[in-house]
Scaffold this motif. Structure first.
Motif, mmCIF file in Angstrom:
data_model
loop_
_atom_site.group_PDB
_atom_site.id
_atom_site.type_symbol
_atom_site.label_atom_id
_atom_site.label_comp_id
_atom_site.label_asym_id
_atom_site.label_seq_id
_atom_site.Cartn_x
_atom_site.Cartn_y
_atom_site.Cartn_z
ATOM 1 N N ARG A 121 0.823 -1.203 0.000
ATOM 2 C CA ARG A 121 0.000 0.000 0.000
ATOM 3 C C ARG A 121 0.854 1.248 0.000
ATOM 4 O O ARG A 121 1.994 1.235 0.424
ATOM 5 N N LEU A 122 0.264 2.294 -0.495
ATOM 6 C CA LEU A 122 0.886 3.610 -0.482
ATOM 7 C C LEU A 122 0.019 4.485 0.417
ATOM 8 O O LEU A 122 -1.183 4.603 0.207
ATOM 9 N N VAL A 123 0.643 5.065 1.436
ATOM 10 C CA VAL A 123 -0.048 5.964 2.346
ATOM 11 C C VAL A 123 0.362 7.378 1.977
ATOM 12 O O VAL A 123 1.553 7.688 1.949
ATOM 13 N N VAL A 124 -0.602 8.213 1.650
ATOM 14 C CA VAL A 124 -0.296 9.594 1.265
ATOM 15 C C VAL A 124 -0.980 10.551 2.237
ATOM 16 O O VAL A 124 -2.067 10.293 2.737
ATOM 17 N N ARG A 125 -0.287 11.651 2.494
ATOM 18 C CA ARG A 125 -0.835 12.714 3.339
ATOM 19 C C ARG A 125 -0.948 13.953 2.477
ATOM 20 O O ARG A 125 0.013 14.375 1.844
ATOM 21 N N SER A 126 -2.145 14.513 2.452
ATOM 22 C CA SER A 126 -2.347 15.724 1.662
ATOM 23 C C SER A 126 -1.945 16.929 2.496
ATOM 24 O O SER A 126 -1.710 16.822 3.700
ATOM 25 N N GLY A 127 -1.861 18.072 1.851
ATOM 26 C CA GLY A 127 -1.489 19.298 2.540
ATOM 27 C C GLY A 127 -2.415 19.629 3.686
ATOM 28 O O GLY A 127 -2.022 20.264 4.658
ATOM 29 N N ALA A 128 -3.660 19.177 3.613
ATOM 30 C CA ALA A 128 -4.636 19.445 4.678
ATOM 31 C C ALA A 128 -4.471 18.474 5.840
ATOM 32 O O ALA A 128 -5.202 18.556 6.815
ATOM 33 N N GLY A 129 -3.523 17.546 5.740
ATOM 34 C CA GLY A 129 -3.281 16.590 6.811
ATOM 35 C C GLY A 129 -4.083 15.313 6.713
ATOM 36 O O GLY A 129 -3.965 14.434 7.553
ATOM 37 N N MET A 130 -4.918 15.183 5.688
ATOM 38 C CA MET A 130 -5.732 13.987 5.514
ATOM 39 C C MET A 130 -4.872 12.825 5.018
ATOM 40 O O MET A 130 -4.095 12.985 4.077
ATOM 41 N N VAL A 131 -4.997 11.666 5.651
ATOM 42 C CA VAL A 131 -4.231 10.486 5.276
ATOM 43 C C VAL A 131 -5.138 9.547 4.477
ATOM 44 O O VAL A 131 -6.260 9.258 4.887
ATOM 45 N N THR A 132 -4.647 9.080 3.335
ATOM 46 C CA THR A 132 -5.400 8.165 2.486
ATOM 47 C C THR A 132 -4.505 6.982 2.137
ATOM 48 O O THR A 132 -3.333 7.163 1.829
ATOM 49 N N VAL A 133 -5.060 5.777 2.175
ATOM 50 C CA VAL A 133 -4.315 4.557 1.898
ATOM 51 C C VAL A 133 -4.807 3.978 0.576
ATOM 52 O O VAL A 133 -6.009 3.810 0.379
ATOM 53 N N PHE A 134 -3.854 3.663 -0.308
ATOM 54 C CA PHE A 134 -4.164 3.046 -1.594
ATOM 55 C C PHE A 134 -3.467 1.690 -1.656
ATOM 56 O O PHE A 134 -2.260 1.610 -1.466
ATOM 57 N N HIS A 135 -4.218 0.630 -1.937
ATOM 58 C CA HIS A 135 -3.667 -0.716 -2.035
ATOM 59 C C HIS A 135 -3.317 -1.024 -3.485
ATOM 60 O O HIS A 135 -3.941 -0.497 -4.401
ATOM 61 N N ALA A 136 -2.341 -1.921 -3.664
ATOM 62 C CA ALA A 136 -1.941 -2.319 -5.015
ATOM 63 C C ALA A 136 -1.456 -3.763 -5.007
ATOM 64 O O ALA A 136 -0.671 -4.151 -4.146
ATOM 65 N N ALA A 137 -1.921 -4.556 -5.958
ATOM 66 C CA ALA A 137 -1.510 -5.946 -6.047
ATOM 67 C C ALA A 137 -0.698 -6.216 -7.306
ATOM 68 O O ALA A 137 -0.134 -7.284 -7.464
ATOM 69 N N ASP A 138 -0.610 -5.257 -8.186
ATOM 70 C CA ASP A 138 0.027 -5.428 -9.485
ATOM 71 C C ASP A 138 1.449 -4.842 -9.458
ATOM 72 O O ASP A 138 1.652 -3.741 -8.944
ATOM 73 N N HIS A 139 2.420 -5.571 -10.019
ATOM 74 C CA HIS A 139 3.815 -5.110 -10.002
ATOM 75 C C HIS A 139 3.987 -3.785 -10.747
ATOM 76 O O HIS A 139 4.686 -2.881 -10.261
ATOM 77 N N GLU A 140 3.346 -3.643 -11.881
ATOM 78 C CA GLU A 140 3.452 -2.387 -12.640
ATOM 79 C C GLU A 140 2.878 -1.216 -11.840
ATOM 80 O O GLU A 140 3.425 -0.110 -11.848
ATOM 81 N N LEU A 141 1.812 -1.472 -11.130
ATOM 82 C CA LEU A 141 1.203 -0.442 -10.288
ATOM 83 C C LEU A 141 2.146 -0.044 -9.154
ATOM 84 O O LEU A 141 2.321 1.144 -8.866
ATOM 85 N N LEU A 142 2.794 -1.022 -8.538
ATOM 86 C CA LEU A 142 3.754 -0.734 -7.463
ATOM 87 C C LEU A 142 4.948 0.064 -7.987
ATOM 88 O O LEU A 142 5.424 0.991 -7.328
#
Length: 159
Positions: A121-142
């Motif tokens: 997964r990729l955990v991103v924090r936006s400038g507003a401080g909101m944390v969002t998690v994105f999952h990925a199962a594909d090598h190209e996506l990673l």
């Protein structure tokens, strides 16, 4: 189906983009097996006096819980993640979308040798401080995750 804007210039490469399943096949199979097990155990318990004598409210609560379990199982199978030069998006019960321009911090979470079980997964924090998690199962996506997460201007963390 990419909204990515390719860089211009004589030596410019196309901005990478990728789309793929959010969860590995093993995770999807395990979620399905556990859901089936819950329903099988529930079916076997149907003739027990405690279940038969339960109030309507208790039965409704169990039915609502089973409905949530089915919905989550379906979305584990349906969920897809897309990343390009402009944004990262994951379909889910409620869709998630964050523009790279809004990302102030990115952290890639990957468990070596267990990526088949623990979805990277990729955990991103936006400038507003909101944390969002994105999952990925594909090598190209990673690989594309990593390309954008290591871009200049983002603070990165390795884990």
């Amino acid at each position: 189906m990419s909204d990515a804007v390719a860089p211009v210039g004589p030596n410019a490469e196309a901005a990478p983009s990728a789309e793929g399943p959010a969860f590995p096949v093993v995770v999807r199979a395990l979620v399905t097996a556990l859901t089936a097990w819950v329903f099988a155990a529930g079916w076997q318990a149907m003739d027990k006096p405690a279940v038969q004598q339960a109030s309507f409210e208790a039965k409704a609560l169990v039915a609502a819980g089973l409905a949530v379990l089915v919905i989550v199982t379906l979305w584990v199978w349906r969920s897809r993640t897309e990343v390009n030069a402009e944004f990262i998006r994951q379909t889910w019960i409620w869709p998630k979308r964050v523009a790279w321009a809004d990302v102030s911090h990115a952290k890639m979470i990957y468990v070596p040798y267990l990526a088949w079980l623990v979805a990277p997964r990729l955990v991103v924090r936006s400038g507003a401080g909101m944390v969002t998690v994105f999952h990925a199962a594909d090598h190209e996506l990673l690989t594309t995750f990593t390309h954008y997460a290591l871009s200049p201007g983002l603070r990165q963390s390795a884990r």
